[in-house]
Every structure is written in structure tokens, then in C-alpha cells.
Design an enzyme around this catalytic site. Structure first.
Site, PDB file in Angstrom:
ATOM      1  N   HIS A 355       0.800  -1.226   0.000  1.00 35.00           N
ATOM      2  CA  HIS A 355       0.000   0.000   0.000  1.00 35.00           C
ATOM      3  C   HIS A 355       0.828   1.270   0.000  1.00 35.00           C
ATOM      4  CE1 HIS A 355      -3.965  -1.899   0.825  1.00 35.00           C
ATOM      5  NE2 HIS A 355      -3.206  -2.831   1.365  1.00 35.00           N
ATOM      6  N   LYS A 544      -8.335  13.851   4.482  1.00 33.90           N
ATOM      7  CA  LYS A 544      -7.462  12.678   4.434  1.00 33.90           C
ATOM      8  C   LYS A 544      -6.469  12.832   5.570  1.00 33.90           C
ATOM      9  CE  LYS A 544      -6.292  14.010   0.155  1.00 33.90           C
ATOM     10  NZ  LYS A 544      -6.477  12.796  -0.615  1.00 33.90           N
ATOM     11  N   ARG A 545      -5.678  11.793   5.880  1.00 31.18           N
ATOM     12  CA  ARG A 545      -4.653  11.964   6.900  1.00 31.18           C
ATOM     13  C   ARG A 545      -3.723  13.108   6.525  1.00 31.18           C
ATOM     14  NH1 ARG A 545      -4.340   8.234  11.273  1.00 31.18           N
ATOM     15  NH2 ARG A 545      -2.362   9.261  11.670  1.00 31.18           N
ATOM     16  N   LYS A 550       0.850  14.425   0.835  1.00 33.02           N
ATOM     17  CA  LYS A 550      -0.513  14.692   0.381  1.00 33.02           C
ATOM     18  C   LYS A 550      -0.729  16.176   0.094  1.00 33.02           C
ATOM     19  CE  LYS A 550      -2.363  10.753   3.029  1.00 33.02           C
ATOM     20  NZ  LYS A 550      -3.019   9.859   2.048  1.00 33.02           N
ATOM     21  N   THR A 652      -8.529   6.579  -1.910  1.00 27.59           N
ATOM     22  CA  THR A 652      -9.871   6.023  -2.047  1.00 27.59           C
ATOM     23  C   THR A 652     -10.904   7.111  -1.763  1.00 27.59           C
ATOM     24  OG1 THR A 652      -9.557   5.169   0.199  1.00 27.59           O
ATOM     25  CG2 THR A 652      -9.404   3.592  -1.604  1.00 27.59           C
ATOM     26  N   LYS A 656     -14.765   8.302  -3.472  1.00 25.98           N
ATOM     27  CA  LYS A 656     -15.997   8.663  -2.760  1.00 25.98           C
ATOM     28  C   LYS A 656     -16.534   9.998  -3.253  1.00 25.98           C
ATOM     29  CE  LYS A 656     -14.054   6.031   0.959  1.00 25.98           C
ATOM     30  NZ  LYS A 656     -13.072   6.077   2.056  1.00 25.98           N
TER      31      LYS A 656
HETATM   32  C1  26Q Z   1       3.386   0.303  10.394  1.00 28.33           C
HETATM   33  C2  26Q Z   1       4.259  -0.083  11.409  1.00 28.33           C
HETATM   34  C3  26Q Z   1       4.117   0.408  12.696  1.00 28.33           C
HETATM   35  C4  26Q Z   1       3.071   1.289  12.959  1.00 28.33           C
HETATM   36  C5  26Q Z   1       2.194   1.670  11.966  1.00 28.33           C
HETATM   37  C6  26Q Z   1       2.350   1.189  10.673  1.00 28.33           C
HETATM   38  C7  26Q Z   1       1.417   1.590   9.597  1.00 28.33           C
HETATM   39  C8  26Q Z   1       0.072   1.725   9.855  1.00 28.33           C
HETATM   40  C9  26Q Z   1      -0.821   2.113   8.866  1.00 28.33           C
HETATM   41  C10 26Q Z   1       1.865   1.842   8.305  1.00 28.33           C
HETATM   42  C11 26Q Z   1       0.966   2.222   7.310  1.00 28.33           C
HETATM   43  C12 26Q Z   1      -0.386   2.355   7.579  1.00 28.33           C
HETATM   44  C13 26Q Z   1      -1.399   2.758   6.587  1.00 28.33           C
HETATM   45  C14 26Q Z   1      -1.166   2.958   5.306  1.00 28.33           C
HETATM   46  C15 26Q Z   1      -2.232   3.397   4.393  1.00 28.33           C
HETATM   47  O1  26Q Z   1      -3.343   3.679   4.801  1.00 28.33           O
HETATM   48  N1  26Q Z   1      -1.956   3.475   3.089  1.00 28.33           N
HETATM   49  C16 26Q Z   1      -2.964   3.892   2.135  1.00 28.33           C
HETATM   50  O2  26Q Z   1      -3.637   2.730   1.656  1.00 28.33           O
HETATM   51  C17 26Q Z   1      -4.743   3.065   0.844  1.00 28.33           C
HETATM   52  C18 26Q Z   1      -5.474   1.791   0.484  1.00 28.33           C
HETATM   53  O3  26Q Z   1      -4.731   1.050  -0.442  1.00 28.33           O
HETATM   54  C19 26Q Z   1      -4.287   3.830  -0.391  1.00 28.33           C
HETATM   55  O4  26Q Z   1      -5.426   4.244  -1.109  1.00 28.33           O
HETATM   56  C20 26Q Z   1      -3.462   5.055   0.011  1.00 28.33           C
HETATM   57  O5  26Q Z   1      -2.914   5.649  -1.141  1.00 28.33           O
HETATM   58  C21 26Q Z   1      -2.345   4.643   0.964  1.00 28.33           C
HETATM   59  O6  26Q Z   1      -1.662   5.788   1.438  1.00 28.33           O
END
Ligand code: 26Q
Length: 805
Positions: A355, A544-545, A550, A652, A656
Site C-alpha cells: 500500500h 485525508k490523513r 498529500k 480512495t 468517494k
Molecule cells: C506500520 C508499522 C508500525 C506502525 C504503523 C504502521 C502503519 C500503519 C498504517 C503503516 C501504514 C499504515 C497505513 C497505510 C495506508 O493507509 N496506506 C494507504 O492505503 C490506501 C489503500 O490502499 C491507499 O489508497 C493510500 O494511497 C495509501 O496511502
């Protein structure tokens, strides 16, 4: 499908109220009513669940297991009622009991068991897998605290705990008979007996994993699936037995470790931190999951030899990677299989979705941490890594750069993505561009060896929730134009809308729907915050975050530019706009928090300035979350998707917005590329460098301050931000980062192009017919972004399971 009438539901709810709360309707609180509604629907779904499980068992069907540290479910009451076909009946039943359904729905806390895109994707996919009648189970952790609640105090983010379980746990069913035990730490001895390795694990700490299942209903089917959330409990009570046998410390330790594991969701997204608690969470949920799948499989088939024929395990980003060595452990240590046999089963079971391509998000765990916390798993990772290394040496004829690039253990660290690539028969990205970058850049060496492994599945969203449920009038218009509700199961049917591109009545209806949705949203904001939104202005939204890539800051640069024009030229005419932001920042991400502060400083100044009246308004929406997005999407007109090209894997939110008739201003990044392909140049506001141009410009030596020197408008904007706004807070740390810190995400390079695209959007907005035609085209062509399409892709290309027609 079994149907429930209004009076049947009323009777069931009243029965629950009496049995569970000892109350009559007249004396029930709204929260008690919510709980009873949830329990009634849960009962209905449970009956379907039993039947579904029986059918799957009889057919010996192949099952999908979707492993994810996050499921951002949001609310469930309206969703479940909708999918069960009882939304109208429930609304009427509540009405008769003297409660407004909307108020009861509003009481439900969001199940915020996720950060953002990745977690919400998992939730949308659960809905689609169930609707398409795939036997599937989601697995995660039953975090006591979901993503933090954000408050803005003095313009700055403050994090508060999110206690969602009260009354959210009404949906959960605890299964004490399916408890698993997970082991941490201790010592491992391997000795050989008659050619078989005997593994002895001693001195470990045990944690009990308790399943708390959430039943998932599909739309228009009795098929149901389960989201299994593992709760962590102490394996042994601290009792006198242990005090006296000298195991006192062990018992206390066990209790402490258990209690902390399921406490809280890590609130960092797209940023990896090597924290030992996070590793404990990952192994805890992976081990419990694998044990539970294996136990059920053995109960049915008596052997694990055919495991890979009956199961596919989807790894949602690298977070559940330990499923690979954990399944190996069970096959080797508990079943006594040979390495080759075990590896054959494992590698034909697991698939990995990536991702992100951001370097700081790639998971690398220090080897000592794994060694101490998971001694047996560490041995297995070493063996996998050594065998892979030998294979790579041979495949690349000793080319050390390539071998190093793909190594699983290197420099004292375990690289989870490489472990996934080594073990998985399918690795996929989440949009066409992203999958290309994986093939050509991130995993180029692996791809040169096994190109057929690397696939694309473009993300999708649950269009029943994100369109039909939250935007009922638009749903009505689509039904009218597309001949009924067929589009709910066949999203491509939305295309029929296009026949009405020149139909003035349909365009007028589209315009009216948007106006009403804007007013409704403005009403909500007024009640919650006291802020009055100008509903005659364009609603320009970035939610978004918060992350530098971004580029919320690029949006800010443009707003400041508009503000300066208003201030310097009394006769400056502009399309009135309301800029809406919503974003949580990771608590430790200082720059992101400064940007939130900046947006709030700017908003305070602009909104208080009479010169901006009826022209420009800026609002930061507190605590952006699924349930807020559901109110906002139908009211949005311009969708900001402005990441640096090559950085946003898919996005995503963009989908929406599109489905709800907002037009996109965006770069050619992530799934924006496919959106552009769908609607053509004329129906989207594209700007900025392409992913290739970003790389090329960096190679040539990008100098951000040259843009500052050469563009007086940009210079004025940056100077003002450095100085700050009415609250006297200076933001030179932010501008210095752009000018002298390399501007990693190339805001300055894209500023002029963005400004022009914004001008095109502003101008187009004044031509109402044109704007509405563009919106109609976007809605009509958004079927590609339905999660049903994505899930059919997974089912056909990756999972090899059948789906409902
Ligand atoms: C990893 C290790 C330790 C702590 C936290 C994490 C961690 C947690 C969440 C690393 C990444 C995430 C989330 C990533 C994320 O949301 N990515 C998004 O995924 C979406 C679905 O595929 C995409 O549409 C977005 O582009 C992408 O940023």
C-alpha cells in the site's frame, strides 16, 4: 431472503428491551434503544451465519482469510439494516416507538479500528466479499481504544482516547470455546530424533487470544461472513498457586503483557516505528489467526496436507507478515512436515498487497527484537532468509547489489516486504501507476525473476455505503435513469446516466440534490461548531490523513494567494469558495501538526476579515472520521487530490467524491490516473508534474528557491506564511523547509500549474450546465471504483475463488 416487517421488528426490539434492560419503551433511553436494535439485527445475522457456515462446510469451499491490523468499520446499524433489507421497516418501527431513526443511528460510535485508507479499504472489502458470497473472514485486534479523537484547542491538535466499545460492543460475540494461546519470549531447544527436529520451547510467557466476532451481512443475500477481532487476556489468573510455587513474577508479567497488547491502535500511518509493543500486536493476532484456521481445517479434513487448496491468506500490507513463519512453525513443529512440504503449502497460501512506496513506511524490524520476543519465529526467518539468499546468488550470478537489495535479513534488520515477496505467489499494488512503480522500482529485481507474480488490483469502495446509503436522493436519480436498483449489484449500470447528459431536468435535479446536501451539511456544522458555512459558495474539500506528501500545504499556498488578491485589489472578482479541511496527524509528526496549526491560523484570519465576506471561508473540521465523511461527501463539489505524483499509492477518498458528483482537481497520481482515463481531460482538472517528471527534475537538481525568486505571487505567499497571521504565530519553520530544506514533495514546482487548474475550476463553476454535465459524467463512470469490481479482480486473478454473478 427472509423479510422482516415493521411489526416483527417492533416486537423483537421490545422483547430485547424487557429481557436485557427490564424496561418498557416509554422508559427506555435512546442508547438502550440503539443497543436493542443492534442486538436484534445481530440475532438475525447470526441465524444466517449458522446457515452460511454449514453451506461452506458441506461444499468444502475454498476460503479467503483477510489479515489486517486495521478495519475502519465506522458505524454498523444503518449499514446492517440496509444490507438486510430492513432499513425502511426499522425506521418505521423506531418512529412508532417515538424515536427518530436518524437520532438513534447518530448515537452509534464509529468503530475506528484503523488510521485511514488501508483500514477503510479492508472494511469496504469485507462488505463486497460478503455480498459476492465469497466465504471470507477478516482478522484483526479488538483494540480497546481506536484511532484517537481529535480536538482542536487554540488551533492545535489534541488527542483524546476513543472508547468505542460502549455501546459499540453490542455487535460483538465473544467465543470462549475458540480461544487460542500465543507464546512470547523464552528459550527454544531443537534436538534431532530419528531424522525429525524436536522443538522444545520453555520459559515463555503466554497470552490468551479471545475471539470477539462481528457478523458481516452482505447486500441482497443471506450469505454472511465474520470479522474476528482478537482480544488479549491473561492466560493464567494471578492466584495463590503461583505465589507459592515461585512463579509469582511470571504470573504478574503474563498479566501485564496481556493487558497492554489489545489496548490501543498505533495512530501512525505511512510511517513505521520499530516499537516492541507493535511487534507483539502483530504476532499476537497472526498466531491466534493461524492457529484458529488450522484448528478448524483439521477438524474438517483431519490433515493440513490440503491446506493451500482450501485457504488463501491475504496479507494487508506487511503488518501481518509473520503469518509466513508462523504457518511454517505449525507445519514443521506441530505436524512434523519436511521443510519442502511445509514451504510448498505456505507459499501457495499467502498473497501480499503493498500500500505504499514511501521509504519511511517500509517495515524493518531489528533482529534482536524478534530474537528475544519470538525465538522460534526468528530461527525460521533465518532459515527462510538463508535459502532465499542462496537462490538469489545463483539467479543473479553473484551480483551482490541485487542480492543485497532483495535480502530478507540485512544489517541486523528483518525486511518484511522482502519476506513477503519471497513467500507469495501474488504481490499486488493498488492502482495501475502504483503497481508499475512496484514492478519497475521497489521490487524491480524480484520482478525480473518472476514477473507473473506482480499484479495490479485497483482499489474500490463500497458504493452501497458511499453512494446509495449516504446520498439517498442521488440514489433515487440513478434508479430513475438506470432503470431501478440493478446498479447496486452491477455498478457499471451507472453508465446509463450518461444518456441524460443533455437532459435539462436531470441536470437541474443533480444541481438541486447538491444544494440540499450542502445545506444539510451546513446545518450539521452550525449545530456542532456554531460556524455558518456559505452554501452559495463552492465547497472545496481536502479530507485525508495529514502528511507532507498529500500536500495540504499546497492547498494553503493557493488560499493565501486568493486572500492576498482580495486584500490588494478591492474590485477582485472570484468564484466564492468555502475551503474545508479534515485531517488527523500522527501524534509524533511535528511538521504535520504545524500544518494543522497553520490552517487554523489562516482560517481565523480569513473568516474574521470583512473583505472575505461571501467570497472566502476556510474551515478545519475537527475529528475527521468515517461518520463525518458520510455527511461530507454528498455535499462536496471540488475534490482535492493533489499529492506529489508517484507518492499516493491509490487514494480512495478520491473515489468517494467522484461517486457523489464532486469534480476532481488532482495530479496524475494513484487512482487519479484511472479516473482521468475514465472521464477524459474535459471532466477533470489535472495539473502538475507527472511521476516521471518528478524523478527527472530531482535528478537534474531541483532548486525550490528559484521558484520563489522568479514568481512574485509565490514569494508574497511564502513571505506572509513565514510572518504568520492575526494570531501572531510565525510559520517560518514551514517556509524554510520548503525553501532551504529541499522541498521534498515539490510544492513550489507545482504551484503555478495548481493555481491555473484552480482558475479553470473556478471559471467552470460559473457555467452551471457545464459543471453539472461534468458531475454527471463523473458519477456515470465511477462504476470502475466500486469495491465489487476490485473483489471480482482479486477473486479471479489472485484468490481463484468463484463469485456470485
Ligand atoms: C506500520 C508499522 C508500525 C506502525 C504503523 C504502521 C502503519 C500503519 C498504517 C503503516 C501504514 C499504515 C497505513 C497505510 C495506508 O493507509 N496506506 C494507504 O492505503 C490506501 C489503500 O490502499 C491507499 O489508497 C493510500 O494511497 C495509501 O496511502
Amino acid at each position: 431472503m427472509a423479510q422482516y416487517t415493521k411489526s416483527q421488528l417492533t416486537e423483537l426490539i421490545i422483547g430485547k428491551l424487557r429481557r436485557n434492560f427490564g424496561r418498557e419503551v416509554e422508559h427506555a433511553t435512546p442508547t438502550q434503544i440503539f443497543k436493542c436494535c443492534a442486538l436484534v439485527l445481530r440475532d438475525i445475522m447470526n441465524i444466517h451465519r449458522v446457515d452460511t457456515a454449514e453451506r461452506v462446510r458441506e461444499k468444502q469451499a475454498r476460503q479467503v482469510h483477510y489479515l489486517s491490523l486495521e478495519f475502519l468499520m465506522g458505524r454498523s446499524l444503518m449499514k446492517n439494516a440496509y444490507n438486510l433489507g430492513v432499513l425502511d421497516a426499522l425506521t418505521q418501527a423506531l418512529d412508532e416507538m417515538g424515536f427518530a431513526a436518524a437520532d438513534i443511528f447518530e448515537l452509534e460510535p464509529d468503530a475506528g479500528l484503523g488510521n485511514g485508507g488501508l483500514g477503510r479499504l479492508a472494511a469496504c472489502y469485507l462488505d463486497s466479499m460478503t455480498t459476492l458470497e465469497i466465504p471470507a473472514t477478516g482478522y484483526s485486534i479488538c483494540y480497546e481504544l481506536g484511532i484517537f479523537r481529535q480536538k482542536i484547542i487554540d488551533g492545535q491538535q489534541v488527542e483524546l482516547p476513543d472508547n468505542w466499545l460502549e455501546p459499540g460492543e453490542a455487535w460483538l460475540i465473544t467465543k470462549m470455546d475458540e480461544v487460542q494461546t500465543v507464546r512470547f519470549g523464552g528459550k527454544v531447544d531443537v534436538h534431532w530424533e530419528r531424522g525429525r527436529a524436536q522443538v522444545e520451547h520453555t520459559d515463555y510467557t503466554s497470552v490468551m487470544a479471545v475471539p470477539r466476532d462481528m457478523v458481516i451481512a452482505g447486500y441482497g443475500t443471506d450469505h454472511t461472513n465474520t470479522l474476528r477481532l482478537w482480544d488479549a487476556r491473561c492466560a493464567l489468573p494471578v492466584d495463590m498457586k503461583y505465589y507459592s510455587s515461585g512463579e509469582y513474577l511470571k504470573a504478574v508479567e503474563q498479566k501485564a503483557m496481556a493487558e497492554v497488547i489489545a489496548k490501543v491502535l498505533y495512530p501512525a500511518d505511512d510511517h513505521y516505528e520499530g516499537k516492541s509493543l507493535r511487534l507483539k500486536q502483530q504476532y499476537f493476532f497472526v498466531s491466534a489467526t493461524v492457529q484458529s484456521i488450522c484448528r478448524a481445517h483439521k477438524a474438517q479434513y483431519g490433515t493440513l496436507r490440503n491446506f493451500h487448496e482450501k485457504h488463501v491468506i491475504q496479507i494487508n500490507d506487511t503488518h501481518p507478515t509473520l503469518v509466513i513463519p508462523e504457518l511454517m512453525r505449525i507445519l514443521l513443529d506441530e505436524e512434523g512436515y519436511s521443510w519442502e512440504d511445509a514451504w510448498d503449502i505456505v507459499s501457495h497460501t499467502v498473497c501480499y498487497t503493498n500500500h505504499t512506496v514511501l521509504a519511511e513506511a517500509l517495515e524493518k524490524w531489528p533482529q534482536e527484537l524478534i530474537q528475544t520476543l519470538l525465538p522460534r519465529i526468528w530461527m525460521l526467518i533465518v532459515e527462510i532468509a538463508n535459502r532465499y539468499q542462496a537462490y538469489l546468488e545463483q539467479a543473479f550470478h553473484g551480483d551482490q547489489a541485487k542480492v543485497e537489495n532483495m535480502a530478507i535479513i540485512w544489517d541486523g534488520q528483518v525486511r518484511m516486504a522482502n519476506l513477503c515477496v519471497c513467500a507469495c505467489q501474488a504481490v499486488n499494488g493498488v492502482s495501475a501507476l502504483h503497481s508499475d512503480i512496484l514492478r519497475k522500482d521497489v521490487f524491480r529485481n524480484a520482478c525480473s525473476l518472476k514477473p507473473q507474480v506482480f499484479k495490479n488490483v485497483t482499489n474500490g469502495i463500497d458504493h452501497r455505503r458511499w453512494l446509495s446509503e449516504i446520498n439517498p436522493r442521488l440514489d433515487g436519480l440513478i434508479r430513475q435513469c438506470a432503470g431501478g436498483d440493478d446498479y447496486l449489484l452491477h455498478p457499471d449500470a451507472m453508465r446509463a446516466l450518461e444518456h441524460y447528459r443533455d437532459d435539462r431536468a436531470v441536470l437541474a435535479e443533480l444541481e438541486d440534490i447538491k444544494r440540499e446536501n450542502k445545506r444539510r451539511f451546513a446545518g450539521y456544522v452550525a449545530r456542532e461548531t456554531g460556524i455558518l458555512l456559505n452554501t452559495d459558495a463552492m465547497f472545496d474539500v481536502q479530507v485525508k490523513r495529514l502528511h507532507e506528501y498529500k500536500r495540504q500545504l499546497l492547498n494553503v499556498l493557493h488560499i493565501v494567494h486568493l486572500y492576498q488578491q482580495i486584500k490588494s485589489d478591492r474590485s477582485f472578482e472570484m468564484t466564492p469558495r468555502v475551503f474545508l479541511f479534515g485531517a488527523k496527524s500522527a501524534p509524533g509528526y511535528t511538521v504535520a501538526k504545524e500544518i494543522i496549526h497553520l490552517i487554523n491560523s489562516l482560517a481565523a484570519t480569513v473568516n474574521a476579515d470583512p473583505a472575505c465576506k461571501d467570497k472566502l471561508q476556510v474551515v478545519f473540521l475537527e475529528n475527521y472520521r468515517v461518520s463525518l465523511a458520510e455527511k461530507l461527501m454528498p455535499a462536496s463539489e471540488l475534490s482535492e487530490q493533489i499529492s506529489t505524483a508517484g507518492k499516493e499509492a491509490s487514494g480512495t477518498g478520491n473515489m468517494k467524491f467522484m461517486m457523489n458528483g464532486a469534480l476532481t482537481i488532482g495530479t496524475l497520481d494513484g487512482a487519479n490516473v484511472e479516473m482521468h482515463q475514465q472521464v477524459g481531460d474535459e471532466n477533470i482538472f489535472l495539473f502538475g508534474l507527472t511521476a516521471d517528471e518528478v524523478i527527472e527534475k530531482k535528478r537534474q537538481g531541483y532548486q525550490a528557491y528559484e521558484y520563489y525568486n522568479n514568481d512574485p505571487a509565490l514569494r508574497a505567499v511564502l513571505d506572509q506564511i513565514a510572518k504568520g497571521f492575526d494570531d501572531g504565530v510565525a510559520y517560518d519553520s514551514i517556509t524554510n523547509r520548503l525553501l532551504f530544506g529541499g522541498d521534498e514533495y515539490m510544492l513550489l514546482a507545482d504551484f503555478e500549474s495548481y493555481r491555473q487548474a484552480q482558475e479553470r475550476a473556478a471559471k467552470t463553476y460559473l457555467d452551471r450546465t457545464r459543471w453539472n454535465q461534468m458531475a454527471l459524467t463523473n458519477i456515470a463512470r465511477s462504476g470502475l471504483f466500486a469495491a465489487d469490481r476490485s473483489i471480482r479482480d482479486y477473486a479471479r486473478d489472485i484468490w481463484h475463488v468463484p463469485t456470485r454473478e
